[in-house]
Design a protein around this motif. Structure first.
Motif, PDB file in Angstrom:
ATOM      1  N   VAL A  19       0.853  -1.184   0.000  1.00  0.00           N
ATOM      2  CA  VAL A  19       0.000   0.000   0.000  1.00  0.00           C
ATOM      3  C   VAL A  19       0.889   1.234   0.000  1.00  0.00           C
ATOM      4  N   PRO A  21       1.983   4.945   0.959  1.00  0.00           N
ATOM      5  CA  PRO A  21       1.727   5.921   2.017  1.00  0.00           C
ATOM      6  C   PRO A  21       1.336   7.265   1.413  1.00  0.00           C
ATOM      7  N   CYS A 112       3.825   0.036  -4.664  1.00  0.00           N
ATOM      8  CA  CYS A 112       2.827   0.902  -4.028  1.00  0.00           C
ATOM      9  C   CYS A 112       1.958   1.585  -5.077  1.00  0.00           C
ATOM     10  N   THR A 115      -3.031   3.944  -2.639  1.00  0.00           N
ATOM     11  CA  THR A 115      -3.101   4.295  -1.220  1.00  0.00           C
ATOM     12  C   THR A 115      -4.279   3.535  -0.604  1.00  0.00           C
ATOM     13  N   GLN A 116      -4.382   3.603   0.725  1.00  0.00           N
ATOM     14  CA  GLN A 116      -5.514   2.952   1.385  1.00  0.00           C
ATOM     15  C   GLN A 116      -6.830   3.533   0.887  1.00  0.00           C
ATOM     16  N   PRO A 135      -4.223  -0.824   7.068  1.00  0.00           N
ATOM     17  CA  PRO A 135      -2.801  -0.988   6.768  1.00  0.00           C
ATOM     18  C   PRO A 135      -2.158  -1.878   7.833  1.00  0.00           C
ATOM     19  N   ARG A 137       1.579  -3.329   9.603  1.00  0.00           N
ATOM     20  CA  ARG A 137       3.017  -3.103   9.784  1.00  0.00           C
ATOM     21  C   ARG A 137       3.612  -4.380  10.349  1.00  0.00           C
ATOM     22  N   PRO A 164       3.361   1.539   6.283  1.00  0.00           N
ATOM     23  CA  PRO A 164       2.858   0.163   6.349  1.00  0.00           C
ATOM     24  C   PRO A 164       3.681  -0.757   5.443  1.00  0.00           C
ATOM     25  N   ASN A 166       2.255  -3.580   4.330  1.00  0.00           N
ATOM     26  CA  ASN A 166       1.223  -4.048   3.392  1.00  0.00           C
ATOM     27  C   ASN A 166      -0.142  -3.656   3.930  1.00  0.00           C
ATOM     28  N   THR A 167      -1.190  -4.143   3.289  1.00  0.00           N
ATOM     29  CA  THR A 167      -2.555  -3.822   3.708  1.00  0.00           C
ATOM     30  C   THR A 167      -3.439  -5.035   3.483  1.00  0.00           C
ATOM     31  N   HIS A 254      -3.239   3.696  12.861  1.00  0.00           N
ATOM     32  CA  HIS A 254      -2.550   2.917  11.825  1.00  0.00           C
ATOM     33  C   HIS A 254      -2.765   3.480  10.429  1.00  0.00           C
ATOM     34  N   GLY A 256      -5.608   3.763   8.629  1.00  0.00           N
ATOM     35  CA  GLY A 256      -6.703   3.222   7.833  1.00  0.00           C
ATOM     36  C   GLY A 256      -7.974   4.039   7.994  1.00  0.00           C
TER      37      GLY A 256
END
Length: 604
Positions: A19, A21, A112, A115-116, A135, A137, A164, A166-167, A254, A256
């Motif tokens: 994901v 940032p 990436c 984004t979220q 997200p 960590r 993060p 990943n997600t 986090h 999200g």
């Protein structure tokens, strides 16, 4: 788009990926002495590898690479180099800086890509209702590949939390015209369903706000065995718009965005009918489970989900049933386009989801833990952050170690009810019209809901399990508190709890929250924390009343000093055995997760 077109209604698409940032330029500090000055991935330093990466990233594109600036000053030491570049590019590099053996292949790919927020927007556009979006960590990567080996700072030189790793995003395909998201339709006059009262602590004079709703809450956990596996039934995709749609909700630590649809336990407010009849009627109406399919009832745990400000008592009921895997046709009672559907979830998988933030409803997790312990079934592997406690040679203060922590002060009555005018206005009641929209952003339903939020503090709470290992035994530090919620239900105000705080709005990420907690633990409790870990994913204690999000932590106590707060220490394994007495919901989550993470549930 290709995957969504193959889903049936009710089918779920789960994406676990990198994901991107969100943010502008940053400083990236990298060591230049952990290899040579060549550009050979097998031998070069991290700083030299970055400079190669900046030239060939996305090597298959017409214009590979990206801009950066080498900064002459500010690096952590003479053997480090500082670069200015977009945060997104910094994440792209540190995510792959250790993949040197396959470097040529790795630089072709852009990790990436979303984004979220872009993930969630894409899911909604494709007609998917968001069930989970958070997200992640990876604690192993952060501790072993990033900490001490790279640093990211803002342009003022302040250290930033690592991005993060990943997600996870999960979305459910819904029928045409059903809602996929919520938006804020504006505040309205309260409905009068929730009630605010104030209570004064008679000794200190401090006044506490307390919000209540009528009737007792029953959480019902149907379960069955199939092919030597244990399944529990839960209500999936139930609308909970107050979690992230109002202006009062704080930024998540986090990064999200909360989903407006939850997987949660089947629940019912108990009125004048006895518990057994109430649960039978609810299961028939909302889960399609006839009384004849019920094999047995067991009362589970009784606890207060968030007793610091909410007068709510939950009684869980464990109900063994004949196998039911999916029940889509259920009573429609939410007031929105869906009331969710009932589905079976393998019990151990449910706990794993909670450990990585994929199942944020605390009560479903608590009820599942209780079921496993009652049946003598192991909870499975812990996949959250690994907790390693070193044996401390120093004994805990003898007077503070007790085997029966409920014996002290159990009959205290510390509070008296006072007028509304005495309220400190710490909590505020609100009512908002929530609009449910479909994939074309068209309003399909709307409903007014009441909820409670702090006036000045954030909607984020930090709860900490204080752990201490001595001569092979693990102890947990508890606070002997007085709360009006406890006095309201039992007649006595005493309640054993874990250290917990509503965070100030200035604490906006997990790294800052850990440092903030260490400082507060030292000042308020006189304990010096050696290490601190995330104890599984964040959770909602009572999603129908408040957007409060709790971030559970485990902290290893190194030593203690003089303090105004007296902590009680008790054996962690023994506390798990006596968990029927643990009524504080936050302490209950911390206790069960800590026992799981430390392997104490494998040998009950």
């Amino acid at each position: 788009e290709a995957q969504v077109s193959q889903l049936k209604e009710g089918g779920v698409l789960i994406v676990r990926d990198f994901v991107a940032p969100e943010g502008g330029d940053v400083f990236l500090d990298l060591p230049a002495d952990d290899g040579d000055d060549s550009k050979d991935p097998a031998t070069c330093s991290t700083a030299s590898l970055f400079e190669r990466f900046a030239i060939e990233f996305r090597s298959l594109s017409e214009a590979p690479g990206f801009r950066y600036e080498r900064v002459a000053e500010g690096a952590p030491g003479p053997s480090w180099r500082r670069y200015r570049l977009p945060l997104r590019m910094a994440a792209e590099f540190i995510l792959r800086k250790d993949y040197r053996r396959d470097w040529i292949a790795e630089v072709k790919e852009e990790y990436c890509y979303f984004t979220q927020a872009e993930f969630q927007d894409a899911f909604a556009r494709l007609g998917l209702r968001m069930l989970a979006s958070t997200p992640l960590r990876n604690p192993w990567i952060i501790r072993n590949r990033w900490q001490g080996k790279c640093e990211i700072r803002d342009l003022e030189g302040q250290a930033l939390e690592f991005p993060p790793t990943n997600t996870i995003v999960a979305g459910e395909r819904v029928a045409l015209g059903e809602g996929v998201a919520f938006r804020n339709g504006g505040e309205v006059e309260p409905l009068g369903f929730l009630r605010m009262e104030s209570f004064r602590h008679q000794e200190s004079g401090e006044v506490f706000d307390l919000v209540s709703r009528p009737h007792r809450t029953l959480d019902v956990l149907p379960y069955f065995h199939q092919n030597q596996e244990l399944f529990v039934l839960a209500r999936m995709s139930y609308p909970r718009p107050i979690l992230g749609t109002m202006a009062h909700a704080s930024t998540t630590l986090h990064g999200g965005r909360p989903s407006g649809y939850l997987t949660e336990p089947l629940s019912v407010l108990q009125n004048d009918q006895p518990m057994g009849f109430t649960v039978e009627a609810m299961l028939a109406k909302r889960a399609g489970i006839a009384p004849s399919a019920i094999l047995g009832f067991t009362e589970g745990a009784t606890y207060y989900p968030s007793p610091g400000g909410i007068l709510e008592e939950v009684q869980s009921v464990l109900v063994e049933t004949e196998p039911v895997f999916v029940q889509g046709q259920i009573d429609h009672h939410s007031g929105f386009s869906t009331s969710g559907r009932v589905r079976a979830i393998e019990a151990q998988q449910l706990l794993r989801s909670a450990q990585v933030g994929g199942l944020p409803d605390a009560r479903l997790e608590l009820n599942t833990y209780e079921l496993l312990l009652r049946l003598g079934v192991a909870p499975g592997a812990w996949i959250g952050e690994e907790i390693t406690l070193k044996d401390n040679p120093a004994s805990l203060p003898k007077a503070s170690v007790v085997m029966d922590p409920w014996s002290k002060g159990a009959t205290r009555r510390a509070f008296e009810c006072v007028s509304k005018e005495s309220s400190p206005h710490y909590l505020h009641l609100h009512a908002t019209r929530f609009e449910e929209v479909d994939a074309q952003a068209k309003v399909v339903t709307e409903r007014v809901l009441e909820y409670v939020v702090p006036g000045e503090a954030s909607t984020n709470t930090l709860a900490v399990a204080l752990l201490y290992r001595h001569e092979g035994e693990i102890y947990i530090g508890l606070e002997d508190r007085d709360l009006p919620a406890a006095q309201g239900f039992t007649g006595n105000s005493a309640l054993l709890a874990a250290p917990a705080w509503r965070l100030p709005r200035s604490v906006e990420d997990l790294a800052t929250s850990k440092a903030w907690a260490q400082d507060r633990l030292a000042k308020e409790y006189g304990v010096i924390v050696q290490d601190i870990w995330e104890l599984g994913g964040s959770y909602y204690p009572t999603a129908g009343l408040t957007p409060e999000t709790v971030y559970p932590m485990a902290a290893e106590v190194e030593r203690w000093t003089a303090s105004n707060h007296f902590l009680i220490w008790t054996n962690l394994r023994e506390l798990c055995r006596q968990r029927a007495n643990v009524q504080d919901g936050h302490l209950r989550i911390l206790l069960l997760r800590a026992c799981h993470a430390l392997g104490l549930m494998e040998r009950p």
